[in-house]
Design an enzyme around this catalytic site. Structure first.
Site, PDB file in Angstrom:
ATOM      1  N   GLY A 285      -3.308  -3.041  -2.768  1.00 54.10           N
ATOM      2  CA  GLY A 285      -3.081  -2.846  -4.203  1.00 54.10           C
ATOM      3  C   GLY A 285      -1.665  -2.379  -4.495  1.00 54.10           C
TER       4      GLY A 285
ATOM      5  CB  ALA B 263      -7.520   0.140  -3.644  1.00 50.11           C
TER       6      ALA B 263
ATOM      7  CD  GLU C 218      -3.801  -6.993  -4.948  1.00 53.25           C
ATOM      8  OE1 GLU C 218      -4.385  -5.981  -4.559  1.00 53.25           O
ATOM      9  OE2 GLU C 218      -4.386  -7.978  -5.429  1.00 53.25           O
TER      10      GLU C 218
ATOM     11  CD  GLU D 164      -5.587  -6.037  -0.394  1.00 56.56           C
ATOM     12  OE1 GLU D 164      -4.911  -6.609   0.502  1.00 56.56           O
ATOM     13  OE2 GLU D 164      -5.082  -5.643  -1.459  1.00 56.56           O
TER      14      GLU D 164
HETATM   15  C1  LIG Z   1      -9.191  -4.424  -6.648  1.00 54.87           C
HETATM   16  C2  LIG Z   1      -8.841  -3.824  -5.273  1.00 54.87           C
HETATM   17  C3  LIG Z   1      -7.840  -4.615  -4.510  1.00 54.87           C
HETATM   18  C4  LIG Z   1      -7.089  -3.775  -3.610  1.00 54.87           C
HETATM   19  C5  LIG Z   1      -7.610  -3.343  -2.434  1.00 54.87           C
HETATM   20  C6  LIG Z   1      -6.828  -2.481  -1.571  1.00 54.87           C
HETATM   21  O1  LIG Z   1      -5.721  -2.086  -1.837  1.00 54.87           O
HETATM   22  S1  LIG Z   1      -7.602  -2.021  -0.177  1.00 54.87           S
HETATM   23  C7  LIG Z   1      -6.464  -0.932   0.645  1.00 54.87           C
HETATM   24  C8  LIG Z   1      -5.370  -1.686   1.254  1.00 54.87           C
HETATM   25  N1  LIG Z   1      -4.543  -0.798   2.006  1.00 54.87           N
HETATM   26  C9  LIG Z   1      -4.701  -0.644   3.319  1.00 54.87           C
HETATM   27  O2  LIG Z   1      -5.532  -1.284   3.944  1.00 54.87           O
HETATM   28  C10 LIG Z   1      -3.801   0.334   4.002  1.00 54.87           C
HETATM   29  C11 LIG Z   1      -4.616   1.299   4.819  1.00 54.87           C
HETATM   30  N2  LIG Z   1      -3.793   2.303   5.448  1.00 54.87           N
HETATM   31  C12 LIG Z   1      -3.048   2.065   6.546  1.00 54.87           C
HETATM   32  O3  LIG Z   1      -2.953   0.964   7.052  1.00 54.87           O
HETATM   33  C13 LIG Z   1      -2.339   3.231   7.159  1.00 54.87           C
HETATM   34  O4  LIG Z   1      -3.038   4.398   6.795  1.00 54.87           O
HETATM   35  C14 LIG Z   1      -0.875   3.377   6.711  1.00 54.87           C
HETATM   36  C15 LIG Z   1      -0.050   2.227   7.314  1.00 54.87           C
HETATM   37  C16 LIG Z   1      -0.738   3.377   5.214  1.00 54.87           C
HETATM   38  C17 LIG Z   1      -0.321   4.721   7.248  1.00 54.87           C
HETATM   39  O5  LIG Z   1      -0.535   4.796   8.643  1.00 54.87           O
HETATM   40  P1  LIG Z   1      -0.309   6.166   9.409  1.00 54.87           P
HETATM   41  O6  LIG Z   1      -0.551   5.881  10.856  1.00 54.87           O
HETATM   42  O7  LIG Z   1       0.989   6.758   9.007  1.00 54.87           O
HETATM   43  O8  LIG Z   1      -1.425   7.166   8.877  1.00 54.87           O
HETATM   44  P2  LIG Z   1      -3.009   7.067   8.991  1.00 54.87           P
HETATM   45  O9  LIG Z   1      -3.460   5.680   9.084  1.00 54.87           O
HETATM   46  O10 LIG Z   1      -3.485   8.032   9.992  1.00 54.87           O
HETATM   47  O11 LIG Z   1      -3.433   7.563   7.530  1.00 54.87           O
HETATM   48  C18 LIG Z   1      -3.133   8.881   7.097  1.00 54.87           C
HETATM   49  C19 LIG Z   1      -4.232   9.339   6.170  1.00 54.87           C
HETATM   50  O12 LIG Z   1      -4.208   8.537   4.998  1.00 54.87           O
HETATM   51  C20 LIG Z   1      -5.486   7.999   4.743  1.00 54.87           C
HETATM   52  N3  LIG Z   1      -5.315   6.700   4.097  1.00 54.87           N
HETATM   53  C21 LIG Z   1      -4.456   5.717   4.430  1.00 54.87           C
HETATM   54  N4  LIG Z   1      -4.536   4.695   3.581  1.00 54.87           N
HETATM   55  C22 LIG Z   1      -5.480   5.041   2.666  1.00 54.87           C
HETATM   56  C23 LIG Z   1      -6.000   4.391   1.539  1.00 54.87           C
HETATM   57  N5  LIG Z   1      -5.560   3.179   1.146  1.00 54.87           N
HETATM   58  N6  LIG Z   1      -6.959   5.013   0.845  1.00 54.87           N
HETATM   59  C24 LIG Z   1      -7.385   6.219   1.211  1.00 54.87           C
HETATM   60  N7  LIG Z   1      -6.924   6.891   2.285  1.00 54.87           N
HETATM   61  C25 LIG Z   1      -5.972   6.300   3.002  1.00 54.87           C
HETATM   62  C26 LIG Z   1      -6.130   7.901   6.103  1.00 54.87           C
HETATM   63  O13 LIG Z   1      -7.528   7.860   6.014  1.00 54.87           O
HETATM   64  C27 LIG Z   1      -5.635   9.163   6.758  1.00 54.87           C
HETATM   65  O14 LIG Z   1      -6.432  10.218   6.265  1.00 54.87           O
HETATM   66  P3  LIG Z   1      -6.780  11.504   7.180  1.00 54.87           P
HETATM   67  O15 LIG Z   1      -7.389  10.934   8.436  1.00 54.87           O
HETATM   68  O16 LIG Z   1      -5.468  12.151   7.435  1.00 54.87           O
HETATM   69  O17 LIG Z   1      -7.710  12.262   6.357  1.00 54.87           O
END
Ligand SMILES: CCC/C=C/C(=O)SCCNC(=O)CCNC(=O)[C@H](O)C(C)(C)COP(=O)([O-])OP(=O)([O-])OC[C@H]1O[C@@H](n2cnc3c(N)ncnc32)[C@H](O)[C@@H]1OP(=O)([O-])[O-]
Length: 719
Positions: free
Chosen positions: A100, A61, A103, A123
């Site tokens: 998500g 998400a 999912e 999450e």
């Molecule tokens: C009903 C709902 C149920 C579902 C809930 C969910 O899914 S909850 C979500 C569950 N998902 C997670 O928890 C995954 C969260 N993400 C991660 O764990 C890591 O970012 C990664 C492994 C995807 C990539 O790692 P990497 O070291 O290669 O890169 P990096 O970490 O430096 O990120 C690069 C840029 O992308 C941005 N950004 C990243 N993800 C999101 C996002 N979801 N959204 C928005 N932005 C996101 C991040 O802010 C950064 O922006 P900046 O600073 O450049 O402006």
């Protein structure tokens, strides 16, 4: 957005498009909903492949949207429509399927992953649970124990592990989209009902209650007071006990409680703050995106004590060749044994060969002549460090970077004895250095942009969260820690016991109470620092040491303990009692209780009842108060940086965001009022006096954290 294309005549290819990680924003959800409906309607299409642009399936998400009102089609019905469709849908997972994103993939009928892809439901790390059916579909696929593990820890797994658990159907070293198209073509016409996970019964373990009890113990131990892991476990339990549709309702109800909670806000704040910390800037205009780091292939480490050993291990694990230097054969030998042991254990855990060839051990500084960078980790003594830096100037090649792992000494003073002040920078690791995630990068006033960029980038390469800080005594972390520790000592004088203080702090969420931490680190460390600062010396009466020094209240209790040889875990006795020297299990010591009573009697202090609230407020608000002073002094660029120092270096509970976030969440006016109250009670503790910035912010009606800097009238900012 989602792009729609037809390939191989009968396959609809739907590509998620939302850089950088194809997060499921409102526009992407709308795009997928429309594209899937189009594919299902198009009679030429026999199967569908879902993939992500730029070789990334989906990062979940869109976290940026959580703070806004919900818009666009919700995830749950969108995934249901895919699962219920009459045409097979295959997810092509490249690089990541997280949250998500996974999912969504679980709603597809088949999943193909690239061998390098990472999958997970993280999450929980954002204070949430996988509420797009993830808590109900995953247990039906993998069984309860594996689902509980993945959902309550949020850990990312490899494609190979996902294959073993049955989460993906195929893993390919080649092009995952092409493999998914092939699979889609091969399954056209096969019955889809068995592929719909919501139709499956959840396989149950024999001892269902036992499994859940054990997980609850684990989650409470990992993050005391955190709501999300407990809610995650409850949602998985619903998958074990309820039909799918009722389980989904339970998932939604639990998510509703979490979604608006302060803990979720704190954890999401941490997610962005961690990333913001990497985007450093200096007052001279140098920034993370306009300063080029140097390549580092070889590094020297001087000193193989606890810190030097951990640093050497980190460097080797990151693929950097290391020359490790000690002054005496005995220390060199024990350092060599320890470093090799750590590398071997790590390699064994990961099933690889230990890279022992990447490190050489020597007694000669001359061996450092060709390295790209040196990290000095000798004893915390300015004269000693200066002599090392002067020698490094002579030995190293002129463009080698010289870094110090000092935990609080003046980096510029060290730079001044070298022939290259612009190439000198602080790299403050935290013990154990190969485990702890924090790296404070101390930008001296003369450190060049290239030097700062190299240290920050090297930290990231070592798997650290690097935070750029200014050059002041104790930098950010230890400058604040000193005052936190002072409060804890004063509370003992006033009537608390070490275990009472620790329990209150652990209830608040700290991984360990401050006295347990002090015992773990060794009480003699602070003792030495106080001696060096002139707080302990020949003019202090050994029988009746003064409780006022250098114009403020001083607590001699830790000094008295050290004089008794109670140095913490290493001597088997400190604030607590241990089974033996080096023992880990802390037990309250009746001797400490009588020692405190005698002390109070001697100084005429009548012990009073101290509440948990007072312990937490005095310890935690004094941290934030000093954080405000650090911002005013220009020693940290933003409150987020201070918070990341505490979360990654000092065991601050992540679900409380950090001391600055916590102050904002409690309310700055409340923090101000409580500090004023405690300062009135203790006028001889200057650090309880509210900082100017805190007063100014309250005067400006407590603006949001992003605006705090506008209220700083700093003239000499170092960041
Ligand atoms: C009903 C709902 C149920 C579902 C809930 C969910 O899914 S909850 C979500 C569950 N998902 C997670 O928890 C995954 C969260 N993400 C991660 O764990 C890591 O970012 C990664 C492994 C995807 C990539 O790692 P990497 O070291 O290669 O890169 P990096 O970490 O430096 O990120 C690069 C840029 O992308 C941005 N950004 C990243 N993800 C999101 C996002 N979801 N959204 C928005 N932005 C996101 C991040 O802010 C950064 O922006 P900046 O600073 O450049 O402006």
């Amino acid at each position: 957005m989602a792009q729609y294309a037809r390939t191989k005549g009968s396959i609809a290819l739907i590509t998620l498009t939302n850089p950088p990680v194809n997060a499921l924003s409102a526009a992407v959800r709308k795009g997928i909903t429309e594209a899937v409906a189009r594919a299902f309607k198009d009679t030429r299409v026999k199967a569908v492949v879902l993939c992500g642009e730029n070789g990334k399936f989906c990062g979940g998400a869109d976290i940026r949207e959580f703070a806004k009102a919900m818009s666009g089609p919700p995830l749950v019905p969108m995934i249901h429509a895919i699962e219920a469709g009459e045409k097979p849908v295959v997810a092509a997972i490249e690089e990541m399927a997280l949250g998500g994103g996974l999912e969504l993939a679980l709603g597809c009928h088949y999943r193909v992953a690239h061998a390098k892809a990472r999958l997970g439901l993280p999450e929980v790390t954002l204070g949430l649970l996988p509420a797009a059916g993830g808590t109900q579909r995953l247990p039906r696929l993998t069984g309860i124990p594996a689902a509980l593990d993945l959902i309550t820890t949020g850990r990312h797994i490899s494609a190979q592990e996902a294959l073993k658990l049955g989460i993906v159907d195929r893993v390919t070293e080649g092009n995952a989209v092409e493999a998914a198209v092939e699979l889609a073509l091969s399954v056209v016409g096969r019955p889809l009902a068995p592929r719909r996970l919501s139709n499956h019964a959840t396989p149950l373990p024999a001892d269902l209650d036992g499994v859940f009890e054990e997980v609850l113990v684990q989650v409470k131990r990992r993050a005391r007071g955190a709501m999300a892991p407990v809610a995650c476990a409850k949602a998985v339990r619903a998958a074990a006990e309820l039909p799918y549709s009722r389980g989904l309702e339970c998932e939604r109800e639990l998510m509703n409680t979490l979604f608006t909670s302060g803990q979720a806000r704190a954890l999401q704040y941490c997610f962005f703050a961690q990333r913001a910390a990497g985007k450093w800037s200096l007052p001279n205009g140098a920034r993370w995106d306009n300063s080029r780091p140097r390549a580092v292939h070889t590094a020297g480490v001087i000193g193989l004590g606890t810190m030097g050993r951990g640093i050497a291990v980190c460097l080797v694990k990151a693929g950097i060749s290391v020359v490790a230097v000690e002054t005496e054969e005995k220390q060199l030998d024990s350092g060599r044994r320890a470093v090799r042991g750590m590398l071997e254990r790590d390699a064994k855990r990961r099933g690889v060969t230990a890279p022992l060839h990447m490190i050489t051990f020597t007694l000669s500084m001359q061996q450092l002549r060709d390295v790209d960078l040196v990290i000095e980790a000798v004893f915390e003594d300015m004269a000693l460090k200066k002599s090392v830096f002067a020698e490094l100037s002579r030995v190293c090649r002129p463009n080698a970077l010289l870094c110090t792992n000092t935990s609080g000494l003046d980096v510029d003073e060290l730079a001044s004895v070298t022939d290259r002040p612009p190439l000198v920078v602080g790299m403050h690791f935290f013990a154990p250095a190969h485990v702890m995630k924090l790296l404070e990068v101390i930008c001296g006033p003369r450190s060049s942009p290239e030097t700062v960029a190299t240290a920050m980038t090297l930290g990231k390469r070592l798997g650290k969260v690097s935070v750029a800080v200014g050059n002041c005594p104790g930098f950010v972390g230890n400058r604040m820690l000193k005052l936190y520790l002072d409060q804890a000592h004063f509370l003992l004088e006033e009537g608390a016991s070490p275990e009472q203080v620790d329990q209150a702090l652990e209830e608040f969420g700290f991984a360990l109470g401050i006295f347990k931490v002090a015992d773990l680190s060794g009480l003699d460390i602070g003792w030495r620092v106080r001696k060096a600062a002139g707080l302990i010396g020949p003019d202090v009466d050994p029988k009746f040491p003064s409780r006022h020094r250098q114009g403020r209240r001083y607590c001699p209790l830790p000094d008295l303990l050290c004089e008794q040889g109670r140095l913490g875990q290493k001597s088997g006795r400190g604030w607590y009692l241990y089974d033996s020297a080096g023992g880990k299990e802390a037990r309250p010591d009746p001797a400490i209780s009588s020692f405190l009573q005698e002390y109070r009697l001697r100084y005429g202090i009548s012990a009073r009842r101290i509440t948990e609230q007072e312990v937490v407020e005095r310890c935690v608000f004094v941290l934030a108060n000093e954080g405000f002073r650090i911002l005013e002094d220009g020693m940290a660029a933003a409150p987020e940086d201070i918070d990341m120092v505490y979360v990654f270096g000092y065991g601050w509970p992540r679900h409380r965001g950090g001391p600055m976030f916590h102050a904002a969440q409690v309310g700055l006016a409340t923090v101000l009022q409580r500090l004023e109250f405690y300062h009135r009670q203790n006028p001889d503790i200057p650090h309880l006096q509210p900082s100017t910035l805190l007063r100014r912010l309250v005067g400006a009606r407590s603006p949001p954290m992003q605006q705090w800097k506008q209220h700083i009238r700093s003239i000499n900012s170092q960041l």
